[in-house]
Scaffold this motif. Sequence first.
Motif, mmCIF file in Angstrom:
data_model
loop_
_atom_site.group_PDB
_atom_site.id
_atom_site.type_symbol
_atom_site.label_atom_id
_atom_site.label_comp_id
_atom_site.label_asym_id
_atom_site.label_seq_id
_atom_site.Cartn_x
_atom_site.Cartn_y
_atom_site.Cartn_z
ATOM 1 N N GLY A 23 0.688 -1.245 -0.076
ATOM 2 C CA GLY A 23 0.360 0.091 0.280
ATOM 3 C C GLY A 23 0.765 1.566 -0.213
ATOM 4 N N VAL A 24 2.041 1.487 0.950
ATOM 5 C CA VAL A 24 2.916 2.417 0.828
ATOM 6 C C VAL A 24 3.444 2.745 -0.551
ATOM 7 N N LEU A 25 4.042 1.515 -1.078
ATOM 8 C CA LEU A 25 4.504 1.439 -2.953
ATOM 9 C C LEU A 25 3.414 1.961 -3.477
ATOM 10 N N GLU A 26 2.219 1.788 -3.350
ATOM 11 C CA GLU A 26 1.123 1.997 -4.286
ATOM 12 C C GLU A 26 0.789 3.253 -3.829
ATOM 13 N N SER A 34 5.591 12.141 3.694
ATOM 14 C CA SER A 34 6.423 12.057 4.497
ATOM 15 C C SER A 34 5.704 10.862 5.491
ATOM 16 N N ILE A 35 6.683 10.225 6.577
ATOM 17 C CA ILE A 35 6.340 9.352 7.226
ATOM 18 C C ILE A 35 5.086 9.544 7.418
ATOM 19 N N THR A 36 5.313 10.357 8.733
ATOM 20 C CA THR A 36 3.734 10.873 9.629
ATOM 21 C C THR A 36 2.523 10.551 8.526
ATOM 22 N N ASP A 37 2.861 11.494 7.288
ATOM 23 C CA ASP A 37 0.957 11.128 5.971
ATOM 24 C C ASP A 37 1.165 9.553 6.443
ATOM 25 N N LEU A 38 2.312 8.995 6.283
ATOM 26 C CA LEU A 38 1.409 7.189 5.505
ATOM 27 C C LEU A 38 1.148 6.686 6.773
ATOM 28 N N ALA A 39 2.020 7.362 8.184
ATOM 29 C CA ALA A 39 1.014 6.598 9.568
ATOM 30 C C ALA A 39 -0.618 6.822 9.956
ATOM 31 N N GLU A 40 -0.276 7.785 8.544
ATOM 32 C CA GLU A 40 -1.630 8.549 9.649
ATOM 33 C C GLU A 40 -2.761 7.957 8.235
ATOM 34 N N LYS A 41 -2.258 7.938 7.205
ATOM 35 C CA LYS A 41 -2.958 7.057 6.271
ATOM 36 C C LYS A 41 -3.870 5.635 6.206
#
Length: 118
Positions: A23-26, A34-41
């Motif tokens: 999902g992160v790759l997508e 940012s890592i913060t944005d990804l963590a929230e998502k």
Amino acid sequence: MVQYGRTRFDASFAALSDATRRGVLEQLGRADASITDLAEKFHMTLTGMKKHVGVLEQAGLVTTEKVGRVRTCKLGPRRLEEEAAWIERYRQLWDARFDELDKVVEELKWKEKVDGRK
């Protein structure tokens, strides 16, 4: 060369084995984040996302850059062409096996139909 390839394959497939990392790759395919944005998502802790990003980074699939307090992630320079070629070889092998199985099934159906008429 073989050992290097296997190590790289292991890292790639290990990175891709997790749904969150895929999902992160997508997500990064659409835009850097940012890592913060990804963590929230992905509804996870910052520490958890850092671990996922670390696995992707080790495999060369993601790169990160820290500016101030923000670590931004983007897709890495490495593509999965060799891995895709490896998968394709096995897909072709299985396609051939299934084609042979289809022939056997059709032959059995035909024999059953002929035997049923007698």
